[in-house]
Design a protein around this motif. Structure first.
Motif, PDB file in Angstrom:
ATOM      1  N   ALA A 206       6.346  -0.909  -0.810  1.00  0.00           N
ATOM      2  CA  ALA A 206       6.726  -1.141  -2.208  1.00  0.00           C
ATOM      3  C   ALA A 206       5.532  -1.627  -3.019  1.00  0.00           C
ATOM      4  CB  ALA A 206       7.863  -2.158  -2.274  1.00  0.00           C
TER       5      ALA A 206
ATOM      6  N   TRP B 244       3.120   1.350  -3.591  1.00  0.00           N
ATOM      7  CA  TRP B 244       3.619   2.281  -4.620  1.00  0.00           C
ATOM      8  C   TRP B 244       3.516   1.661  -6.003  1.00  0.00           C
ATOM      9  CZ3 TRP B 244       6.024   7.160  -4.778  1.00  0.00           C
ATOM     10  CH2 TRP B 244       6.054   7.822  -3.557  1.00  0.00           C
ATOM     11  N   LEU B 245       3.816   0.368  -6.081  1.00  0.00           N
ATOM     12  CA  LEU B 245       3.824  -0.307  -7.389  1.00  0.00           C
ATOM     13  C   LEU B 245       2.419  -0.375  -7.970  1.00  0.00           C
ATOM     14  CD1 LEU B 245       6.224  -1.467  -8.833  1.00  0.00           C
ATOM     15  CD2 LEU B 245       5.678  -3.676  -7.919  1.00  0.00           C
TER      16      LEU B 245
ATOM     17  N   GLU C 279       1.108   4.571  -7.862  1.00  0.00           N
ATOM     18  CA  GLU C 279       1.773   5.589  -8.676  1.00  0.00           C
ATOM     19  C   GLU C 279       2.480   5.001  -9.880  1.00  0.00           C
ATOM     20  OE1 GLU C 279       3.786   8.792  -7.313  1.00  0.00           O
ATOM     21  OE2 GLU C 279       2.581   9.140  -5.525  1.00  0.00           O
ATOM     22  N   TYR C 280       2.923   3.748  -9.751  1.00  0.00           N
ATOM     23  CA  TYR C 280       3.710   3.160 -10.827  1.00  0.00           C
ATOM     24  C   TYR C 280       2.950   2.045 -11.526  1.00  0.00           C
ATOM     25  CZ  TYR C 280       7.755   5.815  -9.492  1.00  0.00           C
ATOM     26  OH  TYR C 280       8.619   6.832  -9.251  1.00  0.00           O
TER      27      TYR C 280
ATOM     28  N   PHE D 110       4.389  -0.443 -14.387  1.00  0.00           N
ATOM     29  CA  PHE D 110       4.371  -1.874 -14.069  1.00  0.00           C
ATOM     30  C   PHE D 110       3.764  -2.680 -15.213  1.00  0.00           C
ATOM     31  CE2 PHE D 110       2.373  -5.428 -11.680  1.00  0.00           C
ATOM     32  CZ  PHE D 110       3.526  -5.985 -11.176  1.00  0.00           C
TER      33      PHE D 110
END
Lengths: 100, 161
Positions: B125, B128-129, B132-133, B137
């Protein structure tokens, strides 16, 4: 395993819509909106289980939670402001523009 | 595992029904708290521990405190519990039942895979945070700041002279 969670999210969404439609107090309407958002979070996590190597659904759920926080805070501040001005938290009693 | 899933699912469904049925606003809020906590347990069963902890901290710890303070501030008659009245109970319930039936009839076919327990979900998590995110964020952080300032400005006490 899967249909139970789908049915639970349907039930949460329907109960949230029912609370939003039928309750008169603005705070309880906020509770109903939280129920609807919980159904969305549950669905996001549940559909994420179809793709175990990705985490898009869980991160969407995280962002939905943050948006829910913003919505609750802004809604509650508006309710408190309206209560201070009109001395009520029931939206039906705010009828200043009503033609009477 | 399946027993825990059914237990938490039934508990959250019952608590969500309590939000609709309780007439006192405080009981409805506490029922929502029970619903959110059992949903957090459900997320742990579904191996989304990150979301479960976030749910407990933010929803049960943050939003419910805000709502309880709101109930405390807006209850005008001290010493008497705040009641909520309903409007159009039959039409609202029928509409909700209609939505529920439409959702059940149009549900997609879902096959859920269960990932292995050896995976470190927290590490994944976080990665990914931050990859890609990352944009989402950071944007969420800006949104939180704007929301904080807006709420403070909206609810600030101004003495009308």
């Amino acid at each position: 395993m899967s249909p139970v969670l789908l049915y639970l999210s349907f039930l949460l969404f329907a109960l949230g819509v029912s609370v939003v439609l039928t309750k008169r107090n603005a705070i309880v309407v906020l509770l109903g909106i939280e129920l609807i958002l919980s159904a969305a979070i549950l669905n996001a996590i549940h559909f994420n289980q179809q793709f175990p190597d990705r985490m898009d659904g869980q991160l969407f759920a995280l962002f939905i939670i943050v948006i829910a926080v913003c919505e609750a805070v802004v809604g509650m501040s508006i309710i408190i402001r309206v209560y201070r001005y009109y001395q009520t938290a029931v939206p039906d009693q705010i009828n200043e523009l009503n033609e009477r | 595992m399946s027993i825990a899933l059914y237990f938490f699912a039934g508990l959250s469904a019952a608590a969500a029904l309590g939000v609709l049925l309780f007439r006192q606003v405080l009981y409805a809020a506490l029922s929502l708290l029970a619903c959110l906590l059992s949903l957090a347990g459900l997320y742990i069963v579904m191996q989304a521990e990150y979301i479960a902890v976030t749910q407990i901290i933010i929803y049960a710890g943050g939003i419910l405190v805000i709502i309880l303070f709101g109930i405390m501030i807006t209850s005008r008659l001290a010493g008497k519990p705040m009641q909520v009245s309903t409007q159009y109970p039959v039409i609202g319930s029928l509409l909700a039942l209609l939505i529920f039936c439409a959702l059940v009839l149009s549900q997609p076919a879902v096959t859920s895979h269960t990932s292995d327990f050896s995976t470190n979900h927290w590490q994944r998590a976080g990665r990914w945070l931050m990859t890609e995110y990352a944009l989402a964020f950071e944007t969420t952080g800006v949104l939180l700041l704007i929301c904080l300032i807006g709420a403070a400005v909206t609810a600030i006490y101004q003495r009308e002279s």
